[in-house]
Design an enzyme around this catalytic site. Sequence first.
Site, PDB file in Angstrom:
ATOM      1  N   MET A 159       0.848  -1.193   0.000  1.00 57.31           N
ATOM      2  CA  MET A 159       0.000   0.000   0.000  1.00 57.31           C
ATOM      3  C   MET A 159       0.888   1.249   0.000  1.00 57.31           C
ATOM      4  O   MET A 159       0.454   2.335   0.372  1.00 57.31           O
ATOM      5  CB  MET A 159      -0.939  -0.003   1.212  1.00 57.31           C
ATOM      6  CG  MET A 159      -1.895  -1.201   1.180  1.00 57.31           C
ATOM      7  SD  MET A 159      -3.471  -0.935   2.006  1.00 57.31           S
ATOM      8  CE  MET A 159      -2.939  -0.638   3.673  1.00 57.31           C
ATOM      9  N   GLY A 160       2.149   1.078  -0.390  1.00 56.45           N
ATOM     10  CA  GLY A 160       3.051   2.220  -0.497  1.00 56.45           C
ATOM     11  C   GLY A 160       3.595   2.665   0.847  1.00 56.45           C
ATOM     12  O   GLY A 160       3.515   1.957   1.842  1.00 56.45           O
ATOM     13  N   TYR A 161       4.201   3.859   0.866  1.00 57.27           N
ATOM     14  CA  TYR A 161       4.898   4.397   2.023  1.00 57.27           C
ATOM     15  C   TYR A 161       5.881   3.342   2.529  1.00 57.27           C
ATOM     16  O   TYR A 161       5.858   2.903   3.685  1.00 57.27           O
ATOM     17  CB  TYR A 161       3.924   4.827   3.138  1.00 57.27           C
ATOM     18  CG  TYR A 161       4.496   5.982   3.942  1.00 57.27           C
ATOM     19  CD1 TYR A 161       4.663   7.230   3.367  1.00 57.27           C
ATOM     20  CD2 TYR A 161       4.880   5.803   5.254  1.00 57.27           C
ATOM     21  CE1 TYR A 161       5.211   8.282   4.089  1.00 57.27           C
ATOM     22  CE2 TYR A 161       5.437   6.853   5.990  1.00 57.27           C
ATOM     23  CZ  TYR A 161       5.596   8.089   5.395  1.00 57.27           C
ATOM     24  OH  TYR A 161       6.137   9.123   6.099  1.00 57.27           O
ATOM     25  N   HIS A 165       8.819   0.895   3.674  1.00 57.50           N
ATOM     26  CA  HIS A 165       9.854   0.887   4.710  1.00 57.50           C
ATOM     27  C   HIS A 165      10.726  -0.352   4.490  1.00 57.50           C
ATOM     28  O   HIS A 165      10.476  -1.142   3.560  1.00 57.50           O
ATOM     29  CB  HIS A 165       9.227   0.907   6.106  1.00 57.50           C
ATOM     30  CG  HIS A 165       8.174  -0.135   6.316  1.00 57.50           C
ATOM     31  ND1 HIS A 165       8.464  -1.481   6.374  1.00 57.50           N
ATOM     32  CD2 HIS A 165       6.827  -0.040   6.447  1.00 57.50           C
ATOM     33  CE1 HIS A 165       7.358  -2.165   6.559  1.00 57.50           C
ATOM     34  NE2 HIS A 165       6.340  -1.326   6.595  1.00 57.50           N
ATOM     35  N   HIS A 174       9.087  -3.713   3.613  1.00 60.79           N
ATOM     36  CA  HIS A 174       8.716  -3.905   2.202  1.00 60.79           C
ATOM     37  C   HIS A 174       9.957  -4.185   1.357  1.00 60.79           C
ATOM     38  O   HIS A 174       9.958  -5.050   0.485  1.00 60.79           O
ATOM     39  CB  HIS A 174       8.075  -2.632   1.631  1.00 60.79           C
ATOM     40  CG  HIS A 174       6.791  -2.230   2.274  1.00 60.79           C
ATOM     41  ND1 HIS A 174       6.657  -1.096   3.023  1.00 60.79           N
ATOM     42  CD2 HIS A 174       5.568  -2.810   2.252  1.00 60.79           C
ATOM     43  CE1 HIS A 174       5.414  -0.980   3.452  1.00 60.79           C
ATOM     44  NE2 HIS A 174       4.735  -2.015   2.997  1.00 60.79           N
ATOM     45  N   GLN A 221     -10.419  -2.401   2.530  1.00 62.44           N
ATOM     46  CA  GLN A 221      -9.918  -3.063   3.739  1.00 62.44           C
ATOM     47  C   GLN A 221      -9.862  -2.115   4.935  1.00 62.44           C
ATOM     48  O   GLN A 221      -9.385  -2.489   5.995  1.00 62.44           O
ATOM     49  CB  GLN A 221      -8.568  -3.739   3.488  1.00 62.44           C
ATOM     50  CG  GLN A 221      -7.406  -2.813   3.207  1.00 62.44           C
ATOM     51  CD  GLN A 221      -6.161  -3.594   2.789  1.00 62.44           C
ATOM     52  OE1 GLN A 221      -6.042  -4.061   1.663  1.00 62.44           O
ATOM     53  NE2 GLN A 221      -5.202  -3.737   3.697  1.00 62.44           N
ATOM     54  N   LYS A 233       4.558 -10.000   9.608  1.00 63.09           N
ATOM     55  CA  LYS A 233       3.992  -9.086  10.610  1.00 63.09           C
ATOM     56  C   LYS A 233       2.462  -9.197  10.625  1.00 63.09           C
ATOM     57  O   LYS A 233       1.854  -9.275  11.679  1.00 63.09           O
ATOM     58  CB  LYS A 233       4.406  -7.640  10.363  1.00 63.09           C
ATOM     59  CG  LYS A 233       3.906  -6.748  11.494  1.00 63.09           C
ATOM     60  CD  LYS A 233       4.354  -5.338  11.357  1.00 63.09           C
ATOM     61  CE  LYS A 233       3.490  -4.515  10.486  1.00 63.09           C
ATOM     62  NZ  LYS A 233       2.169  -4.166  10.957  1.00 63.09           N
ATOM     63  N   GLN A 269      -3.270 -12.205   8.172  1.00 61.25           N
ATOM     64  CA  GLN A 269      -3.430 -11.956   6.735  1.00 61.25           C
ATOM     65  C   GLN A 269      -2.714 -13.031   5.912  1.00 61.25           C
ATOM     66  O   GLN A 269      -3.246 -13.559   4.938  1.00 61.25           O
ATOM     67  CB  GLN A 269      -2.873 -10.573   6.408  1.00 61.25           C
ATOM     68  CG  GLN A 269      -2.638 -10.300   4.940  1.00 61.25           C
ATOM     69  CD  GLN A 269      -2.231  -8.866   4.664  1.00 61.25           C
ATOM     70  OE1 GLN A 269      -3.056  -7.971   4.714  1.00 61.25           O
ATOM     71  NE2 GLN A 269      -0.969  -8.631   4.341  1.00 61.25           N
ATOM     72  N   SER A 324       4.169   1.093   8.262  1.00 61.43           N
ATOM     73  CA  SER A 324       3.915   2.452   7.767  1.00 61.43           C
ATOM     74  C   SER A 324       3.209   3.258   8.854  1.00 61.43           C
ATOM     75  O   SER A 324       3.381   4.474   8.960  1.00 61.43           O
ATOM     76  CB  SER A 324       3.044   2.405   6.518  1.00 61.43           C
ATOM     77  OG  SER A 324       3.656   1.575   5.559  1.00 61.43           O
TER      78      SER A 324
HETATM   79  O1  PAF Z   1      -0.339  -5.904   3.774  1.00 64.50           O
HETATM   80  C1  PAF Z   1      -0.697  -4.962   3.023  1.00 64.50           C
HETATM   81  O2  PAF Z   1       0.029  -3.992   2.820  1.00 64.50           O
HETATM   82  C2  PAF Z   1      -2.057  -5.023   2.358  1.00 64.50           C
HETATM   83  O3  PAF Z   1      -2.983  -5.652   3.177  1.00 64.50           O
HETATM   84  C3  PAF Z   1      -2.020  -5.678   0.964  1.00 64.50           C
HETATM   85  C4  PAF Z   1      -1.593  -7.123   1.044  1.00 64.50           C
HETATM   86  C5  PAF Z   1      -1.063  -4.905   0.069  1.00 64.50           C
HETATM   87  C6  PAF Z   1      -3.412  -5.632   0.328  1.00 64.50           C
HETATM   88  O4  PAF Z   1      -3.874  -4.336   0.167  1.00 64.50           O
END
Ligand code: PAF
Length: 275
Positions: free
Chosen positions: A27-29, A31, A34, A58, A146, A150, A183
């Site tokens: 979802m960007g930003y 760190h 990622h 979400q 983390k 999910q 983030s």
């Molecule tokens: O973990 C995330 O950053 C989000 O839940 C994902 C997997 C990119 C889905 O939007």
Amino acid sequence: MKQITSLAEMQALVYPADAKIGFVPTMGYLHEGHLSLVERAKDNCDITVVSIYINPTQFGANEDLSSYPRDLERDLELLDSLGVDYVFIPTNEMMYPQPYLTWVNVDEYSELYCGQSRPGHFRGVATIVFKLLNLVRPHYMFMGEKDFQQLVILQKMLADLNHPCQIISCPIVREEDGLAKSSRNSYLSPEERIVARSLSQTLLQMKAMVAAGYKDATQLIKIAASNLENNGANVDYVELIDSRNLRKQTEIDDHSRMIMAAFVGKTRLIDNMLL
Ligand code: PAF
């Protein structure tokens, strides 16, 4: 690095024959957490694709969708410097054509733990990840531990829907003091930042207790929760689960994982550790 901003372009992208495609949804930003996933994808695959998309479905009505941190320019620079091949940046109009009526839900698992305080969250995650996988068509998807719930939910989704993509789960990247990189850490004030480290410290303490012979899950959960509260965090949940299927455990075994969510000020943090 090529930026892809249209559905047609993503769908028409032809990868070299026999190339192994690795995918990191974000979802960007970005760190270091990622970036470690991107590096892992780069090391193990021929082509690396990263998506940047803040998925609105979400987020709950009272959550931080509008204030979620964004810095696309910096994200693109970082991904480019790591040698990412493609970055996919879809829009809400592309991902949720109106009226939007089709959802992916992993029953049961999605209602547990984070799902209780964030109703609908995992339906949004499963739906967007399934859609991104349809578009990107990777062999491997790299995800951090983390967001452990999910991770297990998405693994179940792929298994149940006979999807060929394989999830590669990667270890949590932590700050020097143990705080899991996120983030959302950018929301924390300096005082809250000190409280925030009680999550990882508590997990380490529980791991040490298990190593010393503690086996009673109820006791460990109780101690962990009061540890967090005593340090100024507001506990949402602390549970001891089987890492394979998210089931609550009463006795510690090799698969036992402590998972927790707590508010530090207004910021909801999550963390987990295999005990
Ligand atoms: O973990 C995330 O950053 C989000 O839940 C994902 C997997 C990119 C889905 O939007």
